[in-house]
Design a protein around this motif. Structure first.
Motif, PDB file in Angstrom:
ATOM      1  N   TYR A 122       0.823  -1.206   0.000  1.00  0.00           N
ATOM      2  CA  TYR A 122       0.000   0.000   0.000  1.00  0.00           C
ATOM      3  C   TYR A 122       0.862   1.263   0.000  1.00  0.00           C
ATOM      4  CZ  TYR A 122      -4.019  -3.000   0.900  1.00  0.00           C
ATOM      5  OH  TYR A 122      -4.990  -3.958   0.791  1.00  0.00           O
ATOM      6  N   ALA A 123       2.031   1.215   0.619  1.00  0.00           N
ATOM      7  CA  ALA A 123       2.940   2.357   0.561  1.00  0.00           C
ATOM      8  C   ALA A 123       3.361   2.623  -0.884  1.00  0.00           C
ATOM      9  CB  ALA A 123       4.162   2.103   1.438  1.00  0.00           C
ATOM     10  N   ASP A 124       3.591   1.575  -1.646  1.00  0.00           N
ATOM     11  CA  ASP A 124       3.914   1.717  -3.069  1.00  0.00           C
ATOM     12  C   ASP A 124       2.741   2.338  -3.820  1.00  0.00           C
ATOM     13  OD1 ASP A 124       5.060   1.418  -5.593  1.00  0.00           O
ATOM     14  OD2 ASP A 124       4.579  -0.714  -5.743  1.00  0.00           O
ATOM     15  N   LEU A 125       1.535   1.861  -3.559  1.00  0.00           N
ATOM     16  CA  LEU A 125       0.361   2.381  -4.264  1.00  0.00           C
ATOM     17  C   LEU A 125       0.065   3.831  -3.890  1.00  0.00           C
ATOM     18  CD1 LEU A 125      -2.040  -0.698  -4.108  1.00  0.00           C
ATOM     19  CD2 LEU A 125      -0.823   0.174  -6.111  1.00  0.00           C
ATOM     20  N   VAL A 126       0.262   4.194  -2.638  1.00  0.00           N
ATOM     21  CA  VAL A 126      -0.051   5.562  -2.251  1.00  0.00           C
ATOM     22  C   VAL A 126       0.960   6.544  -2.847  1.00  0.00           C
ATOM     23  CG1 VAL A 126       1.207   5.765  -0.040  1.00  0.00           C
ATOM     24  CG2 VAL A 126      -0.975   6.922  -0.323  1.00  0.00           C
ATOM     25  N   ARG A 127       2.210   6.112  -2.987  1.00  0.00           N
ATOM     26  CA  ARG A 127       3.190   6.964  -3.676  1.00  0.00           C
ATOM     27  C   ARG A 127       2.858   7.062  -5.163  1.00  0.00           C
ATOM     28  NH1 ARG A 127       6.768   4.063  -0.236  1.00  0.00           N
ATOM     29  NH2 ARG A 127       7.345   2.707  -1.995  1.00  0.00           N
ATOM     30  N   MET A 128       2.346   5.971  -5.734  1.00  0.00           N
ATOM     31  CA  MET A 128       1.868   6.021  -7.114  1.00  0.00           C
ATOM     32  C   MET A 128       0.753   7.046  -7.258  1.00  0.00           C
ATOM     33  SD  MET A 128      -0.335   3.210  -9.252  1.00  0.00           S
ATOM     34  CE  MET A 128      -1.765   3.642  -8.251  1.00  0.00           C
ATOM     35  N   GLU A 129      -0.209   7.008  -6.327  1.00  0.00           N
ATOM     36  CA  GLU A 129      -1.311   7.975  -6.381  1.00  0.00           C
ATOM     37  C   GLU A 129      -0.804   9.407  -6.244  1.00  0.00           C
ATOM     38  OE1 GLU A 129      -4.810   7.444  -4.132  1.00  0.00           O
ATOM     39  OE2 GLU A 129      -5.099   5.341  -4.650  1.00  0.00           O
ATOM     40  N   ASP A 130       0.198   9.622  -5.402  1.00  0.00           N
ATOM     41  CA  ASP A 130       0.794  10.954  -5.280  1.00  0.00           C
ATOM     42  C   ASP A 130       1.309  11.433  -6.637  1.00  0.00           C
ATOM     43  OD1 ASP A 130       0.309  11.124  -2.577  1.00  0.00           O
ATOM     44  OD2 ASP A 130       2.387  10.773  -1.961  1.00  0.00           O
ATOM     45  N   ALA A 131       1.995  10.544  -7.349  1.00  0.00           N
ATOM     46  CA  ALA A 131       2.540  10.919  -8.661  1.00  0.00           C
ATOM     47  C   ALA A 131       1.425  11.238  -9.650  1.00  0.00           C
ATOM     48  CB  ALA A 131       3.412   9.781  -9.197  1.00  0.00           C
ATOM     49  N   VAL A 132       0.362  10.461  -9.614  1.00  0.00           N
ATOM     50  CA  VAL A 132      -0.762  10.689 -10.529  1.00  0.00           C
ATOM     51  C   VAL A 132      -1.428  12.029 -10.225  1.00  0.00           C
ATOM     52  CG1 VAL A 132      -3.059   9.862 -11.163  1.00  0.00           C
ATOM     53  CG2 VAL A 132      -1.164   8.241 -10.960  1.00  0.00           C
ATOM     54  N   ARG A 133      -1.690  12.291  -8.953  1.00  0.00           N
ATOM     55  CA  ARG A 133      -2.343  13.544  -8.576  1.00  0.00           C
ATOM     56  C   ARG A 133      -1.487  14.763  -8.912  1.00  0.00           C
ATOM     57  NH1 ARG A 133      -4.252  10.745  -3.928  1.00  0.00           N
ATOM     58  NH2 ARG A 133      -6.531  10.723  -3.794  1.00  0.00           N
ATOM     59  N   ALA A 134      -0.184  14.620  -8.780  1.00  0.00           N
ATOM     60  CA  ALA A 134       0.717  15.752  -9.035  1.00  0.00           C
ATOM     61  C   ALA A 134       0.889  16.030 -10.523  1.00  0.00           C
ATOM     62  CB  ALA A 134       2.073  15.483  -8.394  1.00  0.00           C
ATOM     63  N   SER A 135       0.496  15.087 -11.354  1.00  0.00           N
ATOM     64  CA  SER A 135       0.620  15.296 -12.795  1.00  0.00           C
ATOM     65  C   SER A 135      -0.467  16.259 -13.274  1.00  0.00           C
ATOM     66  CB  SER A 135       0.487  13.958 -13.536  1.00  0.00           C
ATOM     67  OG  SER A 135      -0.877  13.541 -13.567  1.00  0.00           O
ATOM     68  N   ASP A 136      -0.276  16.766 -14.490  1.00  0.00           N
ATOM     69  CA  ASP A 136      -1.289  17.636 -15.084  1.00  0.00           C
ATOM     70  C   ASP A 136      -2.168  16.856 -16.052  1.00  0.00           C
ATOM     71  OD1 ASP A 136       0.611  17.151 -16.973  1.00  0.00           O
ATOM     72  OD2 ASP A 136       0.863  19.238 -17.612  1.00  0.00           O
ATOM     73  N   LEU A 137      -2.199  15.537 -15.888  1.00  0.00           N
ATOM     74  CA  LEU A 137      -2.941  14.681 -16.810  1.00  0.00           C
ATOM     75  C   LEU A 137      -4.417  14.585 -16.435  1.00  0.00           C
ATOM     76  CD1 LEU A 137      -0.353  11.757 -17.087  1.00  0.00           C
ATOM     77  CD2 LEU A 137      -0.597  13.743 -18.599  1.00  0.00           C
ATOM     78  N   ASP A 138      -5.195  14.031 -17.333  1.00  0.00           N
ATOM     79  CA  ASP A 138      -6.613  13.745 -17.083  1.00  0.00           C
ATOM     80  C   ASP A 138      -6.710  12.323 -16.525  1.00  0.00           C
ATOM     81  OD1 ASP A 138      -7.278  16.241 -18.138  1.00  0.00           O
ATOM     82  OD2 ASP A 138      -7.491  15.434 -20.165  1.00  0.00           O
ATOM     83  N   TRP A 139      -6.545  12.214 -15.217  1.00  0.00           N
ATOM     84  CA  TRP A 139      -6.387  10.900 -14.594  1.00  0.00           C
ATOM     85  C   TRP A 139      -7.664  10.421 -13.904  1.00  0.00           C
ATOM     86  CZ3 TRP A 139      -7.456  11.270  -9.452  1.00  0.00           C
ATOM     87  CH2 TRP A 139      -7.234  12.517  -8.822  1.00  0.00           C
ATOM     88  N   THR A 140      -7.724   9.120 -13.716  1.00  0.00           N
ATOM     89  CA  THR A 140      -8.720   8.467 -12.871  1.00  0.00           C
ATOM     90  C   THR A 140      -8.021   7.373 -12.080  1.00  0.00           C
ATOM     91  OG1 THR A 140     -10.469   8.830 -14.524  1.00  0.00           O
ATOM     92  CG2 THR A 140     -10.905   7.206 -12.785  1.00  0.00           C
TER      93      THR A 140
END
Length: 223
Positions: free
Chosen positions: A148-166
């Motif tokens: 889960y620590a790996d996944l939450v850091r992944m989510e941090d990267a996704v949120r910090a991007s300027d992409l259209d993410w889900t």
């Protein structure tokens, strides 16, 4: 639609690949070991180890895509870190090529796991009932802490991007057949949801591509 599927031989990735091809999409499958795909005449295959690859190695895989879908996640302790590293790499490749749409799979307990970008997350998810909140979720978080620590850091990267993410967050995954009869919730886990099939998660991820209301949203999913 032209799609790139990361970890296309994984539990969810294989369903993403099969369902996308069945719908007539033009699919590029990114895999570490192409032999695991078997005979696959309908998809373009790009070989890449997402635990070590950088943006340059993934550029050809995402260039021209309408969307990237990721089934990345560690299988066993040896794979911990692949979700964050591979997602950061593909975000870099998407920025270089101008691809905007990204859909990733995470996990239901991640919303209450601290991260560098979210050091003080909510103590409980609003979709959790008493059994999940006080018994099942704490137990699972202890057992799978590193995953889960790996996944939450992944989510941090996704949120910090300027992409259209889900971000799609399922609870316990099963190998049951595709039903299309699942529940979703925006910004929280599904009330009383304890499991969902990998096939239905893949269906939800693909369906989100046609729903602009899922852009920059976290989706809970469960049976």
């Amino acid at each position: 639609m032209k799609l790139t599927v990361l970890a296309a031989t994984g539990g969810i990735g294989r369903h993403l690949l099969d369902q996308a091809l069945a719908r007539g999409h033009d699919v590029t499958a990114v895999v570490r070991n192409p032999a695991k795909l078997g005979e696959q005449p309908w998809a373009r295959v790009v070989q890449a180890d997402l635990a070590t690859a950088g943006p340059a190695e993934l550029r050809a895989a995402v260039e021209g895509a309408d969307a990237v879908l990721s089934g990345l996640g560690a299988v066993g302790r040896a794979g911990i870190g692949v979700a964050e590293h591979g997602t950061r790499a593909v975000i870099g490749a998407m920025r270089q090529t101008g691809v905007r749409r990204l859909v990733v799979v995470s996990a239901a307990p991640v919303g209450t796991v601290p991260s560098p970008d979210r050091p003080h997350p909510p103590r409980h998810d609003p979709g959790e009932g008493p059994v999940l909140r006080y018994l099942l979720t704490p137990l699972v978080k202890r057992v799978l802490r590193a995953h889960y620590a790996d996944l939450v850091r992944m989510e941090d990267a996704v949120r910090a991007s300027d992409l259209d993410w889900t971000v799609v967050r399922p609870p316990r995954l099963t190998d049951k057949a595709l039903t299309r009869d699942y529940r979703t919730a925006h910004g929280r886990n599904v009330r009383g949801g304890v499991s969902v099939s990998r096939a239905d998660v893949a269906h939800c991820m693909l369906r989100s591509l046609d729903d602009p209301g899922t852009i920059r949203q976290v989706l809970g999913i469960a049976d």
